[in-house]
Design an enzyme around this catalytic site. Structure first.
Site, mmCIF file in Angstrom:
data_model
loop_
_atom_site.group_PDB
_atom_site.id
_atom_site.type_symbol
_atom_site.label_atom_id
_atom_site.label_comp_id
_atom_site.label_asym_id
_atom_site.label_seq_id
_atom_site.Cartn_x
_atom_site.Cartn_y
_atom_site.Cartn_z
ATOM 1 N N GLY A 31 0.409 -1.271 -0.324
ATOM 2 C CA GLY A 31 -0.057 -0.268 0.286
ATOM 3 C C GLY A 31 0.905 1.526 0.264
ATOM 4 O O GLY A 31 1.907 1.210 -0.228
ATOM 5 N N GLU A 35 3.173 6.651 -8.247
ATOM 6 C CA GLU A 35 3.887 5.707 -9.490
ATOM 7 C C GLU A 35 5.277 4.948 -9.545
ATOM 8 O O GLU A 35 4.646 4.536 -10.361
ATOM 9 C CB GLU A 35 4.394 7.178 -10.071
ATOM 10 N N GLY A 36 5.925 4.663 -9.082
ATOM 11 C CA GLY A 36 6.230 3.132 -8.853
ATOM 12 C C GLY A 36 5.957 2.033 -8.905
ATOM 13 O O GLY A 36 5.709 0.979 -9.843
ATOM 14 N N HIS A 37 4.350 2.009 -8.053
ATOM 15 C CA HIS A 37 3.702 0.620 -8.252
ATOM 16 C C HIS A 37 3.113 0.996 -9.325
ATOM 17 O O HIS A 37 2.783 0.291 -10.102
ATOM 18 C CB HIS A 37 3.127 1.251 -6.565
ATOM 19 N N GLY A 149 9.533 -3.836 -8.159
ATOM 20 C CA GLY A 149 10.542 -2.795 -8.787
ATOM 21 C C GLY A 149 12.200 -3.413 -8.336
ATOM 22 O O GLY A 149 12.323 -4.119 -7.270
ATOM 23 N N GLN A 155 15.872 -7.953 -1.875
ATOM 24 C CA GLN A 155 14.130 -8.291 -2.093
ATOM 25 C C GLN A 155 14.409 -9.287 -2.871
ATOM 26 O O GLN A 155 13.702 -10.219 -3.368
ATOM 27 C CB GLN A 155 13.361 -7.469 -2.124
ATOM 28 N N MET A 186 11.034 6.831 -5.123
ATOM 29 C CA MET A 186 9.707 6.707 -5.108
ATOM 30 C C MET A 186 9.933 5.435 -4.294
ATOM 31 O O MET A 186 10.046 3.866 -4.321
ATOM 32 C CB MET A 186 9.320 6.521 -5.730
ATOM 33 N N SER A 187 8.822 6.051 -3.084
ATOM 34 C CA SER A 187 9.058 4.292 -1.280
ATOM 35 C C SER A 187 7.859 4.954 -0.772
ATOM 36 O O SER A 187 7.663 6.311 -0.526
ATOM 37 C CB SER A 187 10.597 4.832 -1.231
ATOM 38 N N ARG A 189 7.583 4.458 2.327
ATOM 39 C CA ARG A 189 8.070 4.895 3.667
ATOM 40 C C ARG A 189 8.623 7.019 3.013
ATOM 41 O O ARG A 189 8.643 7.527 4.215
ATOM 42 C CB ARG A 189 9.503 4.839 3.824
#
Length: 281
Positions: A31, A35-37, A149, A155, A186-187, A189
């Site tokens: 969640g 824009e990265g997602h 990403g 990961q 973009m994160s 966090r």
């Protein structure tokens, strides 16, 4: 966009006769979408008939309880963003749905040495939690393609290992990191950064570019120390500044000519821990 909150409901839909043989692309998220997602969603849409996104803040991958508590949750905005970008299906389970027997690690995953370095060394148990939730989600969705990403470089290596352990034909697709104009990756966090913190957060990317441009000019130990000093001077608390083999994540002491390498940085700014990486060649 269809929204399912129960495992039974989404499995029933994805198994329906009308979707039999349909290619499924899957984008797992926690969640606080950005824009990265959406770049992952768009990549999935190009290669699959159905695009499924999940939003689940997985408690078993947080080794710091306060980090879990502070993790940004913007579900209504996330739903609107996915709807606006024509995502087909959203899986939105709660913790009890994913962990009906309690928030425990149900088994130990053989993730190899990659689990013990960098993020693994700083966050013990983190990747076991990641492996568990990704396996659960893949068993539920049963996608053909999985989209992640590049920002979470280690990961991705862990998930690649997991797919081998699962002996599955699911294809892992890595999508380039989406960046802000100042280079900040973009994160989710980033939403926790104060304005002054946000104003200097792009320094992490600048350090990665410096590592890239100084290849062949200085020993990495010198470049590493320069980056650590620059970050610390601006108020960061560097966790690691590292160079590794791009395929295996084997740590490297120095640049290696004609070898694919990746530079990786993790640093705290206040109580927010940011990570980023850059492929050097």
């Amino acid at each position: 966009m269809l929204i399912f909150k129960s495992i039974g409901q989404i499995q029933s839909y994805l198994k329906s006769a009308g979707l039999e043989g349909t290619k499924i692309g899957f984008v797992p998220t926690m969640g606080a979408l950005h824009e990265g997602h959406i770049s992952l969603i768009k990549a999935a849409q190009k290669e699959n008939k159905i695009t499924v996104c999940s939003i689940f803040v997985n408690p078993t991958q947080f080794n710091n309880p306060s980090d879990l508590e502070k993790y940004p949750r913007t579900t209504e905005k996330d739903i609107e963003l996915l709807h606006d970008n024509c995502c087909d299906v959203l899986f939105l389970p709660d913790v009890e749905e994913m962990y009906p027997d309690g928030q425990i690690l149900e088994k130990q995953y053989d993730l190899g040495f990659v689990e013990t370095i960098l993020e693994g060394a700083s966050r013990p148990g983190h990747f076991q939690g990641v492996a568990q939730v990704v396996e659960k989600l893949l068993d539920i969705i049963k996608p053909d393609n999985l989209y992640m990403g590049q920002k979470d470089y280690q990961q991705i290596a862990i998930v690649r290992r997991l797919l081998k352990l699962m002996n599955t034909n699911i294809q892992l697709k890595t999508i380039a990191t989406t960046r802000e104009p100042d280079g900040l990756a973009m994160s989710s966090r980033n939403k926790r950064l104060t304005e002054p913190q946000r104003n200097i957060a792009g320094l992490i990317y600048q350090c990665l570019v410096s590592i890239q441009t100084k290849e062949g000019l200085q020993h990495f130990s010198i470049v590493k120390k320069e980056c650590e000093d620059i970050l610390a001077k601006k108020g960061f608390k560097p966790d690691y500044v590292a160079l590794a083999d791009a395929e295996t994540l084997e740590p490297l002491e120095d640049y290696v000519k004609d070898r694919n390498t990746v530079a990786l940085i993790a640093a705290f700014i206040g109580d927010v821990r940011l990570i980023d990486n850059l492929l050097l060649n």
